[in-house]
Enzyme design. Sequence first.
Site, mmCIF file in Angstrom:
data_model
loop_
_atom_site.group_PDB
_atom_site.id
_atom_site.type_symbol
_atom_site.label_atom_id
_atom_site.label_comp_id
_atom_site.label_asym_id
_atom_site.label_seq_id
_atom_site.Cartn_x
_atom_site.Cartn_y
_atom_site.Cartn_z
ATOM 1 N N HIS A 100 55.078 -69.364 10.195
ATOM 2 C CA HIS A 100 56.136 -68.868 9.097
ATOM 3 C C HIS A 100 57.334 -68.769 9.687
ATOM 4 O O HIS A 100 57.538 -68.758 11.001
ATOM 5 C CB HIS A 100 55.686 -67.832 8.521
ATOM 6 C CG HIS A 100 55.906 -66.460 8.996
ATOM 7 N ND1 HIS A 100 55.020 -66.071 9.995
ATOM 8 C CD2 HIS A 100 56.974 -65.745 8.996
ATOM 9 C CE1 HIS A 100 55.669 -64.771 10.257
ATOM 10 N NE2 HIS A 100 56.696 -64.587 9.780
ATOM 11 N N HIS A 102 61.669 -67.252 8.852
ATOM 12 C CA HIS A 102 62.818 -66.635 8.166
ATOM 13 C C HIS A 102 63.960 -66.873 8.340
ATOM 14 O O HIS A 102 64.568 -67.296 9.709
ATOM 15 C CB HIS A 102 62.630 -64.980 8.317
ATOM 16 C CG HIS A 102 61.248 -64.322 8.295
ATOM 17 N ND1 HIS A 102 60.836 -64.134 7.040
ATOM 18 C CD2 HIS A 102 60.442 -63.910 9.363
ATOM 19 C CE1 HIS A 102 59.589 -63.295 7.068
ATOM 20 N NE2 HIS A 102 59.250 -63.360 8.625
ATOM 21 N N TYR A 188 62.692 -69.107 19.897
ATOM 22 C CA TYR A 188 63.119 -69.786 18.687
ATOM 23 C C TYR A 188 63.741 -68.770 17.633
ATOM 24 O O TYR A 188 63.217 -68.445 16.612
ATOM 25 C CB TYR A 188 61.701 -70.269 18.136
ATOM 26 C CG TYR A 188 60.967 -70.987 19.130
ATOM 27 C CD1 TYR A 188 61.428 -72.122 19.653
ATOM 28 C CD2 TYR A 188 59.635 -70.649 19.444
ATOM 29 C CE1 TYR A 188 60.725 -72.696 21.011
ATOM 30 C CE2 TYR A 188 58.649 -71.053 20.548
ATOM 31 C CZ TYR A 188 59.345 -72.110 21.228
ATOM 32 O OH TYR A 188 58.551 -72.878 22.092
#
Length: 218
Positions: A100, A102, A188
């Site tokens: 996932h 954000h 990342y």
Amino acid sequence: MGYASLHPSYGSYERSRFGFSCRMGGAKRNPSKPYTITYRIMTEYRRNFVKGGSYFFTVTLAVRSQKLLVDHIDALREAFRHVKTEHPFVLDAMVVLPEHLHCIWTLPTGDANYPDRWRRIKAAFSRSLPDRYPRSPSKILKGERGIWQRRYWEHTLRDEEDWQRHMDYIHYNPVKHQHVKQVADWPYSTFHRYVETGTYSRNWAGNGESGEVEFGEI
């Protein structure tokens, strides 16, 4: 090798829609630990479209055991670059985890069309992957690759404090999910660019606990 290259410019711009000026690259963000706040996902909600607004997103893979986002990080970067070129927006902050991500976007004045941008980003990333991932009959019928969850979490940021809390949450997320012990160890993330501009110190949050923080975790 962080994700900061997706942002065209850090350092100085005004967020006047909140009624304040925010000059990134000023005083360092150096609290002993991130904001502690609970923000639980709702199963039913109505999306909020504010033209030229800033939004926090959580976007998730359909299969949470996969690691496609980091295994194919270059393809994800390229999907963002391509869509940002054709349909501009400012990527204020982002963190990519295995299954996932954000991020915070700021859209151009008069523009609230983030759903189309997400559709294009998802599609571009999915097309770049080998066609070997399982699909349900409904996804096959709709021509979907089955890479992403159809729904995603969106929160319209209200003011500077709301924006900063979500910024801190994004950058602390790899520690929260126990991928690393230090925020700076996760590659990342836009955290590294904000360290360069002096907004965060490199040892921000240290090994501190984040508390109960659930910004749109799906």
